[in-house]
Design an enzyme around this catalytic site. Structure first.
Site, PDB file in Angstrom:
ATOM      1  CE1 TYR A 182      -4.181   0.911  -0.621  1.00 13.21           C
ATOM      2  CE2 TYR A 182      -4.764  -0.293   1.354  1.00 13.21           C
ATOM      3  CZ  TYR A 182      -5.137   0.357   0.216  1.00 13.21           C
ATOM      4  OH  TYR A 182      -6.475   0.469  -0.086  1.00 13.21           O
ATOM      5  CD  GLU A 226      -1.955   5.033  -6.557  1.00 15.48           C
ATOM      6  OE1 GLU A 226      -2.754   5.886  -6.139  1.00 15.48           O
ATOM      7  OE2 GLU A 226      -2.126   3.807  -6.395  1.00 15.48           O
TER       8      GLU A 226
HETATM    9  C1  LIG Z   1     -11.276  11.389  -9.043  1.00 16.36           C
HETATM   10  C2  LIG Z   1     -10.040  11.400  -8.282  1.00 16.36           C
HETATM   11  C3  LIG Z   1     -10.048  10.548  -7.064  1.00 16.36           C
HETATM   12  C4  LIG Z   1      -8.805  10.702  -6.321  1.00 16.36           C
HETATM   13  C5  LIG Z   1      -8.870  10.117  -4.953  1.00 16.36           C
HETATM   14  C6  LIG Z   1      -7.599  10.348  -4.280  1.00 16.36           C
HETATM   15  C7  LIG Z   1      -7.484   9.767  -2.915  1.00 16.36           C
HETATM   16  C8  LIG Z   1      -6.922   8.407  -2.922  1.00 16.36           C
HETATM   17  C9  LIG Z   1      -6.451   7.892  -1.643  1.00 16.36           C
HETATM   18  C10 LIG Z   1      -6.370   6.392  -1.684  1.00 16.36           C
HETATM   19  C11 LIG Z   1      -5.182   5.869  -2.291  1.00 16.36           C
HETATM   20  C12 LIG Z   1      -5.305   4.415  -2.717  1.00 16.36           C
HETATM   21  C13 LIG Z   1      -4.154   4.080  -3.542  1.00 16.36           C
HETATM   22  C14 LIG Z   1      -4.136   2.685  -4.066  1.00 16.36           C
HETATM   23  O1  LIG Z   1      -4.484   2.704  -5.415  1.00 16.36           O
HETATM   24  C15 LIG Z   1      -2.794   2.142  -3.904  1.00 16.36           C
HETATM   25  C16 LIG Z   1      -2.749   0.673  -3.986  1.00 16.36           C
HETATM   26  O2  LIG Z   1      -3.678  -0.024  -4.171  1.00 16.36           O
HETATM   27  S1  LIG Z   1      -1.224   0.053  -3.768  1.00 16.36           S
HETATM   28  C17 LIG Z   1      -1.409  -1.694  -3.693  1.00 16.36           C
HETATM   29  C18 LIG Z   1      -1.855  -2.196  -2.331  1.00 16.36           C
HETATM   30  N1  LIG Z   1      -3.252  -2.040  -2.203  1.00 16.36           N
HETATM   31  C19 LIG Z   1      -4.028  -2.809  -1.437  1.00 16.36           C
HETATM   32  O3  LIG Z   1      -3.602  -3.705  -0.738  1.00 16.36           O
HETATM   33  C20 LIG Z   1      -5.461  -2.479  -1.482  1.00 16.36           C
HETATM   34  C21 LIG Z   1      -6.232  -3.620  -1.605  1.00 16.36           C
HETATM   35  N2  LIG Z   1      -7.595  -3.210  -1.757  1.00 16.36           N
HETATM   36  C22 LIG Z   1      -8.559  -3.864  -1.213  1.00 16.36           C
HETATM   37  O4  LIG Z   1      -8.324  -4.811  -0.540  1.00 16.36           O
HETATM   38  C23 LIG Z   1      -9.959  -3.415  -1.463  1.00 16.36           C
HETATM   39  O5  LIG Z   1      -9.967  -2.614  -2.562  1.00 16.36           O
HETATM   40  C24 LIG Z   1     -10.637  -2.772  -0.297  1.00 16.36           C
HETATM   41  C25 LIG Z   1     -11.993  -2.294  -0.777  1.00 16.36           C
HETATM   42  C26 LIG Z   1      -9.818  -1.603   0.214  1.00 16.36           C
HETATM   43  C27 LIG Z   1     -10.804  -3.810   0.784  1.00 16.36           C
HETATM   44  O6  LIG Z   1     -12.015  -3.896   1.303  1.00 16.36           O
HETATM   45  P1  LIG Z   1     -12.462  -4.857   2.540  1.00 16.36           P
HETATM   46  O7  LIG Z   1     -11.409  -5.010   3.539  1.00 16.36           O
HETATM   47  O8  LIG Z   1     -13.747  -4.378   3.003  1.00 16.36           O
HETATM   48  O9  LIG Z   1     -12.410  -6.229   2.086  1.00 16.36           O
HETATM   49  P2  LIG Z   1     -12.929  -6.973   0.910  1.00 16.36           P
HETATM   50  O10 LIG Z   1     -13.537  -6.108  -0.105  1.00 16.36           O
HETATM   51  O11 LIG Z   1     -11.795  -7.782   0.491  1.00 16.36           O
HETATM   52  O12 LIG Z   1     -13.989  -7.936   1.544  1.00 16.36           O
HETATM   53  C28 LIG Z   1     -15.200  -7.686   2.234  1.00 16.36           C
HETATM   54  C29 LIG Z   1     -16.044  -8.927   2.064  1.00 16.36           C
HETATM   55  O13 LIG Z   1     -16.566  -8.941   0.741  1.00 16.36           O
HETATM   56  C30 LIG Z   1     -16.119 -10.092   0.051  1.00 16.36           C
HETATM   57  N3  LIG Z   1     -15.790  -9.682  -1.294  1.00 16.36           N
HETATM   58  C31 LIG Z   1     -15.372  -8.479  -1.688  1.00 16.36           C
HETATM   59  N4  LIG Z   1     -15.152  -8.471  -2.993  1.00 16.36           N
HETATM   60  C32 LIG Z   1     -15.431  -9.705  -3.426  1.00 16.36           C
HETATM   61  C33 LIG Z   1     -15.380 -10.317  -4.682  1.00 16.36           C
HETATM   62  N5  LIG Z   1     -14.960  -9.671  -5.786  1.00 16.36           N
HETATM   63  N6  LIG Z   1     -15.745 -11.618  -4.773  1.00 16.36           N
HETATM   64  C34 LIG Z   1     -16.142 -12.288  -3.683  1.00 16.36           C
HETATM   65  N7  LIG Z   1     -16.218 -11.766  -2.451  1.00 16.36           N
HETATM   66  C35 LIG Z   1     -15.860 -10.490  -2.343  1.00 16.36           C
HETATM   67  C36 LIG Z   1     -14.903 -10.544   0.797  1.00 16.36           C
HETATM   68  O14 LIG Z   1     -14.617 -11.877   0.637  1.00 16.36           O
HETATM   69  C37 LIG Z   1     -15.273 -10.204   2.209  1.00 16.36           C
HETATM   70  O15 LIG Z   1     -16.152 -11.166   2.724  1.00 16.36           O
HETATM   71  P3  LIG Z   1     -16.040 -11.638   4.221  1.00 16.36           P
HETATM   72  O16 LIG Z   1     -16.107 -10.415   5.063  1.00 16.36           O
HETATM   73  O17 LIG Z   1     -17.178 -12.552   4.434  1.00 16.36           O
HETATM   74  O18 LIG Z   1     -14.729 -12.342   4.313  1.00 16.36           O
END
Ligand SMILES: CCCCCCCCCCCCC[C@@H](O)CC(=O)SCCNC(=O)CCNC(=O)[C@H](O)C(C)(C)COP(=O)(O)OP(=O)(O)OC[C@H]1O[C@@H](n2cnc3c(N)ncnc32)[C@H](O)[C@@H]1OP(=O)(O)O
Length: 288
Positions: free
Chosen positions: A210, A217
């Site tokens: 992250y 970015e």
């Molecule tokens: C217009 C201009 C806008 C400008 C905005 C400027 C501000 C920006 C600030 C932010 C900067 C972000 C920068 C970023 O791009 C940099 C990077 O990404 S660097 C690389 C490292 N990044 C990461 O590690 C991020 C990873 N991201 C995520 O994990 C997700 O996107 C996030 C939404 C952040 C995580 O959400 P959450 O913790 O809530 O978990 P999940 O979504 O994984 O899970 C919740 C439950 O839902 C189930 N789930 C979700 N999606 C799916 C799917 N596709 N299929 C099946 N199930 C899914 C998941 O299993 C979880 O279920 P349970 O709770 O039962 O386990």
């Protein structure tokens, strides 16, 4: 699978999830779900139809939830497999490019089509939250996905002179490793065969990736500033018939500044998820 059925039963409930909060509590698959409760209340109030209609409404609602559950599961499995494959293709292309050319120059150009396609496809993640088939907060997913879309289309695609910056490689590598891990985590979870290594990777890699991705970015936007200032791209100057002005240079500065409050929210959200998933901690969120 049950998890998804429950999420689907909650319908649009996910959209009510709070910023950086835990997913909304899934509603039980019983007649106590709001939809069913509302249906029962109305039939009692108007005094018409008896238990038969109530029972058929109940059956219909249960059937609808089951159908949505199965459909959602099939769709998400397809979506996650496609996304894992897409980011894997991207990873292989990047490694191959670097091994053949020995430089990062030209790397972005060679992978841009695949990157744009799969990162844009990720807009569906916001849709998944909005329609309630995943319990992620719409705001968390929205900030995450929109910042990526912004980086891909309005920065790296549009400002050609920055495409060979090292910082581009930094965020490309961070995104790619993250997404391969994340989508394979979702896929294996849906199939109920999640290897511990994938789970561990999903909730540990981000600690480094992250900040690396965010640094990449921010440095890329920073590198774009002189070009944007010089060319006045995407800017609207006065006077014009709509009497509006917009300066993309300042927009970029504001976007960079917005990482300061927003990134920690995402990072701490992931740390909370990590404690919950890897260490089984129950996290009680305070209501605002
Ligand atoms: C217009 C201009 C806008 C400008 C905005 C400027 C501000 C920006 C600030 C932010 C900067 C972000 C920068 C970023 O791009 C940099 C990077 O990404 S660097 C690389 C490292 N990044 C990461 O590690 C991020 C990873 N991201 C995520 O994990 C997700 O996107 C996030 C939404 C952040 C995580 O959400 P959450 O913790 O809530 O978990 P999940 O979504 O994984 O899970 C919740 C439950 O839902 C189930 N789930 C979700 N999606 C799916 C799917 N596709 N299929 C099946 N199930 C899914 C998941 O299993 C979880 O279920 P349970 O709770 O039962 O386990």
């Amino acid at each position: 699978m049950g998890r998804l059925t429950e999420a689907a039963a909650a319908g649009g409930g996910a959209s009510a999830a709070r910023w950086a909060g835990s997913p909304p509590a899934p509603l039980p698959l019983s007649s106590t779900s709001p939809g069913c409760a509302a249906a029962m209340a109305s039939s009692e109030e108007d005094g018409t139809n008896g238990g038969a209609s109530e029972a058929s409404e109940e059956r219909e609602a249960v059937g609808k939830r089951r159908r949505l559950g199965l459909l959602a599961t099939v769709w998400l499995t397809f979506y996650n497999i496609a996304m894992t494959a897409g980011w894997l293709v991207l990873a292989i292309a990047m490694v191959r490019f670097y091994m053949e050319k020995g430089t990062h120059k030209g790397l972005y150009k060679s992978i841009q089509k695949t990157l744009k396609f799969f990162q844009t496809f990720a807009l569906l993640e916001i849709v998944h939250c909005l329609i309630g088939i995943v319990p992620t907060s719409v705001l968390v997913a929205g900030v995450q996905v929109s910042s990526r879309i912004f980086m891909v289309w309005l920065v790296t695609h549009s400002i050609k002179p920055i495409q060979n910056e090292e910082s581009v490689v930094l965020f490309l590598v961070a995104w790619t490793v993250t997404e391969i891990t994340r989508y394979s985590f979702y896929t294996f979870s849906l199939l109920d065969h999640l290897p511990y290594f994938i789970k561990w990777a999903r909730y540990n890699f981000f600690i480094i990736l992250y900040p690396v991705g965010v640094a990449g970015e921010l440095l890329t936007i920073y590198a774009a500033l002189p070009y944007v200032k010089k060319t006045g791209m995407f800017s609207i100057r006065l006077p014009n018939k709509y009497n509006v002005s917009f300066d993309y240079y300042y927009f970029l500065l504001i976007t960079m500044a917005s990482y300061i409050p927003l990134f920690p929210q995402l990072y701490f959200h992931m740390l909370r998820q990590r404690r919950k998933v890897l260490h089984g901690e129950v996290i009680v969120e305070k209501d605002d």
